[in-house]
Scaffold this active site. Structure first.
Site, PDB file in Angstrom:
ATOM      1  N   HIS A  19       0.852  -1.193   0.000  1.00 37.31           N
ATOM      2  CA  HIS A  19       0.000   0.000   0.000  1.00 37.31           C
ATOM      3  C   HIS A  19       0.887   1.242   0.000  1.00 37.31           C
ATOM      4  CE1 HIS A  19       0.973   0.344   4.231  1.00 37.31           C
ATOM      5  NE2 HIS A  19       0.307  -0.764   4.554  1.00 37.31           N
ATOM      6  N   HIS A  22       3.843   1.443   2.498  1.00 38.72           N
ATOM      7  CA  HIS A  22       5.075   0.737   2.090  1.00 38.72           C
ATOM      8  C   HIS A  22       5.770   1.521   0.978  1.00 38.72           C
ATOM      9  CE1 HIS A  22       2.431  -2.863   3.220  1.00 38.72           C
ATOM     10  NE2 HIS A  22       3.382  -2.858   4.137  1.00 38.72           N
ATOM     11  N   CYS A 127       2.324 -11.129  20.455  1.00 40.25           N
ATOM     12  CA  CYS A 127       1.430 -10.495  19.474  1.00 40.25           C
ATOM     13  C   CYS A 127       1.916 -10.896  18.080  1.00 40.25           C
ATOM     14  CB  CYS A 127       1.453  -8.976  19.608  1.00 40.25           C
ATOM     15  SG  CYS A 127       0.574  -8.184  18.239  1.00 40.25           S
ATOM     16  N   CYS A 130       2.743  -7.869  15.678  1.00 42.95           N
ATOM     17  CA  CYS A 130       4.087  -7.283  15.861  1.00 42.95           C
ATOM     18  C   CYS A 130       5.181  -8.330  15.680  1.00 42.95           C
ATOM     19  CB  CYS A 130       4.264  -6.710  17.265  1.00 42.95           C
ATOM     20  SG  CYS A 130       3.162  -5.396  17.729  1.00 42.95           S
ATOM     21  N   CYS A 145      -3.033  -5.406  22.277  1.00 45.06           N
ATOM     22  CA  CYS A 145      -1.871  -4.714  21.699  1.00 45.06           C
ATOM     23  C   CYS A 145      -2.357  -3.374  21.146  1.00 45.06           C
ATOM     24  CB  CYS A 145      -1.274  -5.571  20.578  1.00 45.06           C
ATOM     25  SG  CYS A 145      -0.222  -4.617  19.469  1.00 45.06           S
ATOM     26  N   HIS A 148      -2.173  -3.348  17.148  1.00 41.69           N
ATOM     27  CA  HIS A 148      -3.005  -4.254  16.349  1.00 41.69           C
ATOM     28  C   HIS A 148      -4.403  -4.481  16.905  1.00 41.69           C
ATOM     29  CE1 HIS A 148       1.103  -5.030  14.947  1.00 41.69           C
ATOM     30  NE2 HIS A 148       0.490  -5.087  13.789  1.00 41.69           N
ATOM     31  N   LYS A 300      -5.772   6.141   9.939  1.00 41.18           N
ATOM     32  CA  LYS A 300      -4.788   5.071   9.807  1.00 41.18           C
ATOM     33  C   LYS A 300      -5.303   4.083   8.755  1.00 41.18           C
ATOM     34  CE  LYS A 300      -2.012   2.042  12.472  1.00 41.18           C
ATOM     35  NZ  LYS A 300      -1.947   1.017  13.446  1.00 41.18           N
ATOM     36  N   LYS A 303      -7.192  -2.686   6.879  1.00 45.77           N
ATOM     37  CA  LYS A 303      -8.048  -3.527   6.037  1.00 45.77           C
ATOM     38  C   LYS A 303      -9.485  -3.462   6.515  1.00 45.77           C
ATOM     39  CE  LYS A 303      -4.711  -6.877   4.418  1.00 45.77           C
ATOM     40  NZ  LYS A 303      -4.077  -8.092   4.840  1.00 45.77           N
TER      41      LYS A 303
HETATM   42  N1  MSP Z   1       8.901  -6.989   8.168  1.00 47.09           N
HETATM   43  C1  MSP Z   1       9.036  -5.907   9.088  1.00 47.09           C
HETATM   44  C2  MSP Z   1      10.322  -5.156   8.842  1.00 47.09           C
HETATM   45  C3  MSP Z   1      11.577  -5.966   8.925  1.00 47.09           C
HETATM   46  S1  MSP Z   1      12.963  -5.003   8.559  1.00 47.09           S
HETATM   47  C4  MSP Z   1      14.256  -5.970   8.924  1.00 47.09           C
HETATM   48  C5  MSP Z   1       7.855  -4.953   8.920  1.00 47.09           C
HETATM   49  N2  MSP Z   1       7.136  -5.089   7.806  1.00 47.09           N
HETATM   50  S2  MSP Z   1       5.859  -4.191   7.415  1.00 47.09           S
HETATM   51  O1  MSP Z   1       5.416  -4.676   6.143  1.00 47.09           O
HETATM   52  O2  MSP Z   1       4.920  -4.187   8.488  1.00 47.09           O
HETATM   53  O3  MSP Z   1       6.394  -2.727   7.273  1.00 47.09           O
HETATM   54  C6  MSP Z   1       7.444  -2.446   6.373  1.00 47.09           C
HETATM   55  C7  MSP Z   1       7.814  -0.974   6.449  1.00 47.09           C
HETATM   56  O4  MSP Z   1       6.700  -0.205   5.991  1.00 47.09           O
HETATM   57  C8  MSP Z   1       8.117  -0.523   7.873  1.00 47.09           C
HETATM   58  O5  MSP Z   1       9.254   0.322   7.899  1.00 47.09           O
HETATM   59  C9  MSP Z   1       6.877   0.249   8.270  1.00 47.09           C
HETATM   60  O6  MSP Z   1       7.129   1.287   9.168  1.00 47.09           O
HETATM   61  C10 MSP Z   1       6.448   0.803   6.920  1.00 47.09           C
HETATM   62  N3  MSP Z   1       5.035   1.132   6.903  1.00 47.09           N
HETATM   63  C11 MSP Z   1       3.967   0.288   6.980  1.00 47.09           C
HETATM   64  N4  MSP Z   1       2.835   1.034   6.987  1.00 47.09           N
HETATM   65  C12 MSP Z   1       3.137   2.351   6.904  1.00 47.09           C
HETATM   66  C13 MSP Z   1       2.419   3.540   6.768  1.00 47.09           C
HETATM   67  N5  MSP Z   1       1.107   3.587   6.809  1.00 47.09           N
HETATM   68  N6  MSP Z   1       3.127   4.684   6.566  1.00 47.09           N
HETATM   69  C14 MSP Z   1       4.488   4.693   6.442  1.00 47.09           C
HETATM   70  N7  MSP Z   1       5.201   3.587   6.569  1.00 47.09           N
HETATM   71  C15 MSP Z   1       4.563   2.433   6.947  1.00 47.09           C
HETATM   72  O7  MSP Z   1       7.659  -4.112   9.788  1.00 47.09           O
END
Ligand code: MSP
Length: 519
Positions: A19, A22, A127, A130, A145, A148, A300, A303
């Protein structure tokens, strides 16, 4: 000139599709990477997907497919999204890659041998969102949590533990002695507070409760904790070897200049990862930059509320042929390290104002005047030193200083500030009036000054908007891959520059539909 530069993103969980949260991080990192490519001889950019753990096991089970099938499908979606956004990574790592699994096993065994990992019976609150054990004090009033919104599971197992507490004082002094190790600097205190309460951490799960993970080599009844597996990607991808037979990439690029991550996972990076590296005797990364979170219309993304927007939705809704507008918007959506927001209205307003009206129009009308008054030719007498040159020089320096601290939104503001100056200069000097009055040399000088400045603006904006910058370079006839040291006062040489047919708008205003209606 710095010799080598290594930048990484967090690796994304593959239990869903990408999304714009990411995407924000990958765009952020790509902008830093493209900027440093203009300053450093060799640069390496790592991204990828984090594919093990209970969350992925459960999602795959619910979908009636194997975890590996789920990972293959979703990991590809991330790759496709990054291609759409012109994310020019050097390597995409998947934690299910065999080379990664082997090195992670070796790392675990080395830590066991050193006594940094020990076996211990444990009951804790896990959790799966997390992928971590939580303390009772981390939970909200309902025992859930806070991130979540779910109650953690009580897990009672004999696990392996990592002696995190052994490294506590060393990490504290490293953070205190190295301002800039954690960026933005306001986040360092947060980490120092978290360090006050750390305990040793569980670094394995019984295979009977989590199947989808990397087995402990010397004890196959256990799988390695997903965060140990995931964090190691930063060195496994470069060919780190516990025996010291590192691949060339490791020798060349480690330690990382920047780990770019979200603020929610700063603890894992600035405490757990640092302790692991200390335990392995590996040099520490130079900086960890924590960006803020992106919300949608101030909510935020989740889903359950159905407000998750993918980068491709935005691209399709606005029929964007290149990702430049979205990249630019995302880069400026948040102040350095703070949270930011996506809304259709803000997106349209921002890119129309900065990219179309301000930057695009300025180039377009200056080139058109050059054709109208001088048949597209730059004459020797137009080229004189002028105030825009010294302003550009200052901005080029300022932008580099912002980039050194990963502050790409302030850098973008400086660049657009320079475009504002140029617009003001054209309006104040009014080359169309000079032409009417027959002051052709003065008119030509003004046009030269603006076009010459546009070369520098294109080079500065390239990391954000590579396609727009390329189109500017095509019209101004220079190489967009020039390095910073090659930027001189007068970038445009005398001679024929452009014909009427070659002039194209570099960015057209967005007027189409809203992305949030198109989910
Ligand atoms: N798999 C772990 C990271 C392991 S790194 C060795 C993880 N994955 S995640 O898919 O949940 O998130 C990946 C990255 O995307 C994280 O840095 C997280 O902060 C970022 N984001 C996920 N949702 C976000 C937003 N809504 N806004 C900005 N960044 C966000 O955590």
């Amino acid at each position: 000139m710095m010799e080598n530069f290594y930048i990484t993103t967090a690796i994304d969980y593959v239990n869903g599709a990408p999304h714009i949260g990411h995407a924000y991080e990958k765009i952020y990192t790509d902008i830093l990477f493209r900027h440093f490519k203009k300053r450093v001889k060799e640069c390496f950019f790592l991204t990828g997907t984090d594919e093990h753990g209970i969350k992925i096991q459960k999602t795959a089970h619910a979908a009636g497919i194997t975890p590996k099938e789920l990972c293959d499908i979703n990991s590809n979606k991330f790759k496709e999204a990054w291609a759409l956004l012109d994310i020019g990574y050097s390597k995409f790592i998947r934690t299910t890659n065999d080379y990664h699994k082997k090195i992670v096993q070796d790392i675990f065994e080395k830590l066991l041998e050193n006594g940094d990992i020990y076996k211990h019976s444990y009951t804790g609150l896990y959790c799966s969102g997390c992928e971590t054990f939580l303390n009772a004090k981390d939970l909200d009033e309902e025992g859930k949590c806070p991130i979540h919104g779910k109650k953690p599971e009580t897990v009672s197992e004999e696990n392996y533990f990592f002696r995190l507490t052994k490294y506590k004082e060393k990490i504290i002094s490293h953070i205190k002695n190295n301002p800039g190790f954690i960026l933005p600097e306001f986040r360092a205190n947060e980490v120092l507070n978290q360090l006050e309460n750390i305990e040793d951490i569980s670094v394995s799960r019984a295979k009977s409760s989590v199947e989808w993970g990397i087995e402990v080599k010397s004890d196959p009844s256990q799988v390695i904790y997903v965060w140990i597996d995931a964090l190691s990607n930063y060195i496994t991808a470069l060919g780190y070897s516990v025996e010291g037979n590192h691949d060339d990439n490791f020798k060349k690029f480690w330690p990382a200049n920047f780990h770019i991550i979200g603020k929610d996972i700063l603890k894992f990076h600035s405490i757990y990862w640092i302790a692991i590296l200390m335990a392995l005797g590996v040099e520490l990364p130079k900086s960890i930059y924590a960006h803020g979170w992106i919300t949608i219309d101030k909510n935020k993304m989740s889903k359950s509320t159905g407000n998750v927007i993918s980068p491709s939705t935005v691209m399709e809704a606005y029929e964007l042929k290149t990702p430049d507008a979205l990249r630019y918007f995302m880069a400026t959506a948040a102040v350095n390290g703070k949270d930011g927001n996506y809304s259709d209205i803000d997106f349209k307003e921002k890119v129309n104002a900065d990219l179309a009206n301000n930057m695009g129009n300025l180039l377009n009308r200056s080139l058109n005047m050059l054709v109208k008054y001088f048949d597209g030719e730059i004459k020797e007498e137009f080229i004189k030193d002028n105030e825009l040159n010294s302003k550009a020089k200052n901005v080029i320096e300022e932008v580099q200083t912002f980039f050194d601290k990963c502050d790409i939104s302030s850098a973008a503001n400086s660049i657009i500030g320079l475009v504002d100056e140029a617009n003001k200069y054209v309006n104040d000097t009014a080359p169309w009036s000079l032409a009417k009055e027959g002051k052709m040399d003065e008119c030509g000088m003004v046009l030269y000054n603006v076009l010459n400045l546009m070369v520098k603006i294109a080079l500065l904006i390239e990391p954000y908007c590579p396609n727009i910058a390329q189109s500017m370079a095509n019209q101004l006839k220079f190489d967009i891959n020039l390095e910073y040291t090659e930027i001189t006062s007068n970038m445009i040489k005398p001679g024929m520059l452009i014909t009427k047919d070659e002039i194209v708008p570099v960015f057209l205003r967005l007027d189409s539909e809203f992305a949030t209606n198109k989910k």
